[in-house]
Design a protein around this motif. Structure first.
Motif, mmCIF file in Angstrom:
data_model
loop_
_atom_site.group_PDB
_atom_site.id
_atom_site.type_symbol
_atom_site.label_atom_id
_atom_site.label_comp_id
_atom_site.label_asym_id
_atom_site.label_seq_id
_atom_site.Cartn_x
_atom_site.Cartn_y
_atom_site.Cartn_z
ATOM 1 N N ILE A 136 20.019 -16.510 24.067
ATOM 2 C CA ILE A 136 19.740 -15.271 23.331
ATOM 3 C C ILE A 136 19.654 -14.136 24.347
ATOM 4 C CG2 ILE A 136 18.113 -14.055 21.819
ATOM 5 C CD1 ILE A 136 17.072 -16.834 20.933
ATOM 6 N N ILE A 137 20.524 -13.168 24.182
ATOM 7 C CA ILE A 137 20.503 -11.997 25.076
ATOM 8 C C ILE A 137 20.155 -10.768 24.256
ATOM 9 C CG2 ILE A 137 21.868 -10.514 26.610
ATOM 10 C CD1 ILE A 137 23.777 -12.907 27.004
ATOM 11 N N VAL A 138 19.174 -10.006 24.734
ATOM 12 C CA VAL A 138 18.891 -8.698 24.140
ATOM 13 C C VAL A 138 19.136 -7.673 25.239
ATOM 14 C CG1 VAL A 138 17.151 -7.195 23.120
ATOM 15 C CG2 VAL A 138 17.147 -9.632 22.566
ATOM 16 N N ASP A 139 19.964 -6.680 24.939
ATOM 17 C CA ASP A 139 20.236 -5.662 25.949
ATOM 18 C C ASP A 139 20.779 -4.398 25.282
ATOM 19 O OD1 ASP A 139 20.532 -4.523 28.583
ATOM 20 O OD2 ASP A 139 20.735 -6.575 29.320
ATOM 21 N N PHE A 140 21.167 -3.449 26.104
ATOM 22 C CA PHE A 140 21.659 -2.174 25.577
ATOM 23 C C PHE A 140 23.155 -2.213 25.303
ATOM 24 C CE2 PHE A 140 17.893 -0.574 27.988
ATOM 25 C CZ PHE A 140 17.225 -0.020 26.916
ATOM 26 N N ASP A 141 23.553 -1.562 24.214
ATOM 27 C CA ASP A 141 24.971 -1.331 23.961
ATOM 28 C C ASP A 141 25.497 -0.401 25.051
ATOM 29 O OD1 ASP A 141 25.391 -2.780 21.522
ATOM 30 O OD2 ASP A 141 24.259 -1.237 20.460
ATOM 31 N N ALA A 189 19.456 5.367 22.994
ATOM 32 C CA ALA A 189 20.333 4.210 23.154
ATOM 33 C C ALA A 189 20.124 3.218 22.024
ATOM 34 C CB ALA A 189 20.054 3.529 24.492
ATOM 35 N N SER A 190 21.072 2.268 21.911
ATOM 36 C CA SER A 190 20.912 1.216 20.917
ATOM 37 C C SER A 190 20.898 -0.137 21.622
ATOM 38 C CB SER A 190 22.042 1.274 19.890
ATOM 39 O OG SER A 190 23.292 1.168 20.543
ATOM 40 N N MET A 191 20.231 -1.099 20.997
ATOM 41 C CA MET A 191 20.105 -2.429 21.564
ATOM 42 C C MET A 191 20.829 -3.441 20.684
ATOM 43 S SD MET A 191 16.197 -2.716 22.998
ATOM 44 C CE MET A 191 15.433 -2.731 21.397
ATOM 45 N N PHE A 192 21.390 -4.454 21.338
ATOM 46 C CA PHE A 192 22.033 -5.530 20.583
ATOM 47 C C PHE A 192 21.323 -6.853 20.858
ATOM 48 C CE2 PHE A 192 24.173 -5.699 24.716
ATOM 49 C CZ PHE A 192 24.117 -7.063 24.998
#
Length: 198
Positions: A136-141, A189-192
């Motif tokens: 599971i990766i959470v990061d910025f678009d 910013a947005s996160m995915f």
């Protein structure tokens, strides 16, 4: 990645804004790990455990891994203060050497952008996962407003999918789940969240 930056930040890392953002991430990550009571989780680049310690009641065990000793000291203090029995910490930097570890779930929250060689770290995380395990990766678009010598300016979904596939992951799903003001080097910013299986 220069560890000392994080060493210096450790004591004052848990700001109100970071705690708020971590809550958003936790609620998104939780949606996917409901049936994980028997599973082991490694939080790579865990920092002070803002995200993973909130998941401790959903999994069998959590290992918080970070290359900053001070961050882990803060995390350990939280673990003992809250009486969390299934969480441990490990001081390690997988970009230098990957220890002999295995896990059912590897979580990487807001860490990938700090690691220059994306493919190499994903390869190492792939090797740690048990068969059928999940990354599971959470990061910025990707964000063209960001230009910083020490971080990626986010990731495009297609580009990240390509690297994950190349490494060997499948069932890759990536979606944007949050837009925030001034959350990425003072830019909106947005996160995915990306979920992939071994």
């Amino acid at each position: 990645m220069e560890t000392n930056v994080f060493e210096q930040m450790a004591r004052r890392y848990d700001t109100e804004d970071r705690i708020k953002l971590a809550k958003v991430i936790v609620s998104e990550v939780k949606k996917g790990i409901r049936e994980s009571k028997t599973k082991s989780l490694i939080d790579y680049g865990s920092g002070t455990g803002l995200v993973s310690l909130e998941l401790s009641d959903l999994v069998d065990s959590i290992l918080l891994v970070d290359s900053s000793k001070q961050m882990l000291d803060v995390a350990e203090a939280k673990i003992s203060r809250r009486g969390i029995r299934n969480a441990k910490v490990l001081y390690s930097d997988f970009t230098l050497e990957t220890p002999e570890l295995k896990a059912d779930i590897v979580l990487m929250s807001m860490v990938l952008l700090h690691i220059p060689d994306t493919e190499k770290i994903l390869q190492q995380l792939f090797s740690i996962l048990n068969e059928g395990g999940e990354l599971i990766i959470v990061d910025f678009d990707k964000n063209d407003q960001i230009d910083h010598p020490k971080v990626h300016n986010g990731f495009s979904h297609e580009g990240l999918k390509d690297i994950l596939s190349k490494v060997g992951f499948d069932s890759i799903k990536i979606k944007t789940f949050y837009h925030g003001k001034k959350i990425f080097i003072n830019q909106d910013a947005s996160m995915f969240i990306a979920r992939s299986f071994k």
